[in-house]
Design an enzyme around this catalytic site. Structure first.
Site, PDB file in Angstrom:
ATOM      1  N   LYS A 196      -8.054  -6.468   3.355  1.00  0.00           N
ATOM      2  CA  LYS A 196      -7.197  -5.983   2.266  1.00  0.00           C
ATOM      3  C   LYS A 196      -7.908  -6.274   0.950  1.00  0.00           C
ATOM      4  O   LYS A 196      -8.196  -7.427   0.626  1.00  0.00           O
ATOM      5  CB  LYS A 196      -5.847  -6.689   2.310  1.00  0.00           C
ATOM      6  CG  LYS A 196      -4.952  -6.325   1.133  1.00  0.00           C
ATOM      7  CD  LYS A 196      -3.564  -6.910   1.267  1.00  0.00           C
ATOM      8  CE  LYS A 196      -2.727  -6.579   0.054  1.00  0.00           C
ATOM      9  NZ  LYS A 196      -1.359  -7.129   0.172  1.00  0.00           N
ATOM     10  N   LYS A 249      -7.150  -1.705   4.122  1.00  0.00           N
ATOM     11  CA  LYS A 249      -6.249  -1.269   3.058  1.00  0.00           C
ATOM     12  C   LYS A 249      -6.930  -1.418   1.711  1.00  0.00           C
ATOM     13  O   LYS A 249      -7.506  -2.475   1.466  1.00  0.00           O
ATOM     14  CB  LYS A 249      -4.998  -2.154   3.123  1.00  0.00           C
ATOM     15  CG  LYS A 249      -4.008  -1.891   2.027  1.00  0.00           C
ATOM     16  CD  LYS A 249      -2.883  -2.881   2.128  1.00  0.00           C
ATOM     17  CE  LYS A 249      -1.976  -2.656   0.941  1.00  0.00           C
ATOM     18  NZ  LYS A 249      -1.042  -3.729   0.785  1.00  0.00           N
ATOM     19  N   SER A 275       0.278   3.091  -2.051  1.00  0.00           N
ATOM     20  CA  SER A 275       1.141   3.706  -3.067  1.00  0.00           C
ATOM     21  C   SER A 275       0.371   4.532  -4.096  1.00  0.00           C
ATOM     22  O   SER A 275       0.804   5.615  -4.479  1.00  0.00           O
ATOM     23  CB  SER A 275       1.953   2.614  -3.769  1.00  0.00           C
ATOM     24  OG  SER A 275       1.100   1.645  -4.351  1.00  0.00           O
TER      25      SER A 275
HETATM   26  C1  PBG Z   1       2.138  -7.473  -0.585  1.00  0.00           C
HETATM   27  C2  PBG Z   1       1.683  -6.089  -0.387  1.00  0.00           C
HETATM   28  C3  PBG Z   1       1.146  -5.180  -1.315  1.00  0.00           C
HETATM   29  C4  PBG Z   1       1.021  -3.966  -0.658  1.00  0.00           C
HETATM   30  C5  PBG Z   1       1.443  -4.172   0.646  1.00  0.00           C
HETATM   31  N1  PBG Z   1       1.824  -5.493   0.797  1.00  0.00           N
HETATM   32  C6  PBG Z   1       0.855  -5.318  -2.746  1.00  0.00           C
HETATM   33  C7  PBG Z   1      -0.140  -6.245  -3.224  1.00  0.00           C
HETATM   34  O1  PBG Z   1      -0.894  -6.846  -2.475  1.00  0.00           O
HETATM   35  O2  PBG Z   1      -0.152  -6.399  -4.439  1.00  0.00           O
HETATM   36  C8  PBG Z   1       0.537  -2.674  -1.268  1.00  0.00           C
HETATM   37  C9  PBG Z   1       1.059  -1.430  -0.647  1.00  0.00           C
HETATM   38  C10 PBG Z   1       0.904  -0.200  -1.447  1.00  0.00           C
HETATM   39  O3  PBG Z   1       0.312  -0.160  -2.535  1.00  0.00           O
HETATM   40  O4  PBG Z   1       1.414   0.827  -0.970  1.00  0.00           O
HETATM   41  N2  PBG Z   1       1.184  -8.439  -0.706  1.00  0.00           N
END
Ligand code: PBG
Length: 326
Positions: A196, A249, A275
């Site tokens: 991630k 991701k 998103s």
């Molecule tokens: C929580 C999380 C996030 C996303 C999924 N789980 C945000 C982040 O890490 O700031 C992002 C998902 C998306 O942008 O659709 N940690």
């Protein structure tokens, strides 16, 4: 190698039926996951400005949504909870009667066949918006592990079919695996947000999950975008600690990582079409600059072609509905 004119690739491109016959990659509804944002209250349906078509929903509305998703053939949802109250330790995350456990029970009843996945993280529950306990201005890794394990256990006890840690603390997959195994949930799979990246594409999500960090950013725990070798190490760590599905991701900007993870480990790979990827398509389509359907189809196909099995996407419901109509 075959040579022109003996070989003419255009022969098999002449009609749609021929093209379908030799198509190498397909997007199927069976591998899509729809993320959902659950909020307190009743009858609440609060659209997210930066994600047209997506809303925060209260537990009763989430149950209706679950029914609709199952009807159009989306097999799975990924739940994010926005709690009543936030505090420094994110205590809402481990509450057995918290927002996600309540949504799980309602969904199980409304749509028994749905695979119920939960995001395991603290950022929606902490008042500072970071993914763990903060000490001296940074997230303190090891004490955070206990909270994440407790959160995963609360979700398991409320009926989750799979837990998905997204916090990026070191050692969290192992901590969650041990907690689950010790409490009679050895059968419950973990989908680890393994690679991630600290991405600007999460912007709209933070409106939806109300999880924007109140100071600093997430670069001390999420990965540095230029690093691919490190992504493979992260994935290996999570597999060694017991991850059943490994996730990359965001999706489209990181398809090289998806491919390398698939080739290197042969594990089930999930890609999170995040998103910001959703918002870009929606914004351009609203101006008539892109054909939304075709762009979405091409994007999800590319994610599959790169080697992803599971695709988490805000377009899941629309795509499943379209596939059902074909
Ligand atoms: C929580 C999380 C996030 C996303 C999924 N789980 C945000 C982040 O890490 O700031 C992002 C998902 C998306 O942008 O659709 N940690």
């Amino acid at each position: 190698m075959s040579r022109y004119p003996a070989y003419r690739p255009r022969r098999l491109r002449r009609t749609e039926a021929l093209r379908r016959l030799v198509r190498e990659t397909r997007v199927v509804a069976e591998q899509l996951v729809q993320p959902l944002f659950v909020v307190p209250g009743r009858g609440v349906e609060r659209p997210i400005d930066s994600m047209p078509g997506i809303a925060q929903q209260s537990v009763d509305r989430i149950a209706d949504e679950g029914r609709r998703l199952a009807d159009v053939g989306v097999p799975a949802v990924l739940l994010f909870g926005v709690p009543e109250r936030k505090d420094a330790r994110g205590s809402g995350a481990t509450d057995p009667d918290g927002i996600v456990p309540r949504a799980l029970r309602a969904l199980r009843e409304a749509a028994p066949s749905l695979v119920l996945m939960t995001d395991v993280c603290l950022c929606e529950y902490t008042d500072h918006g970071h993914c763990g306990i903060v000490r001296d201005g940074d997230v303190d890794n090891d004490p955070t592990l206990d909270l994440l394990a407790a959160e995963a256990l609360a979700h398991a006890r409320a009926g989750a079919d799979l837990v998905a840690p997204s916090d990026m603390m070191d050692g969290r997959v192992g901590a969650i695996r041990r907690a689950l195994d010790g409490a009679g949930f050895a059968h419950l799979p973990i989908m680890a947000y393994a690679a991630k990246f600290a991405s600007a594409f999460y912007g709209p999500f933070r409106d939806a999950a109300e999880s924007t960090p109140q100071f600093g950013d997430r670069r001390s725990y999420q990965m540095d975008p230029p690093n691919a070798e490190e992504a493979l190490r992260e994935v290996k760590l999570d597999i060694d600690e017991g991850a059943d599905i490994v996730m990359v991701k965001p999706a489209l900007p990181y398809l090289d990582i998806v491919r390398r993870v698939k080739d290197e480990f042969g594990y089930p790979v999930a890609a999170y079409h995040v998103s910001g990827e959703y918002a870009m398509v929606k914004a351009a389509a609203a101006r008539g600059w892109l054909d939304e359907r075709r762009v979405v189809d091409e994007s999800l196909t590319a994610i599959r072609r790169a080697g992803a099995d599971v695709i988490i996407t805000y377009f899941a419901k629309d795509v499943a509905r379209d596939l059902g109509r074909r």
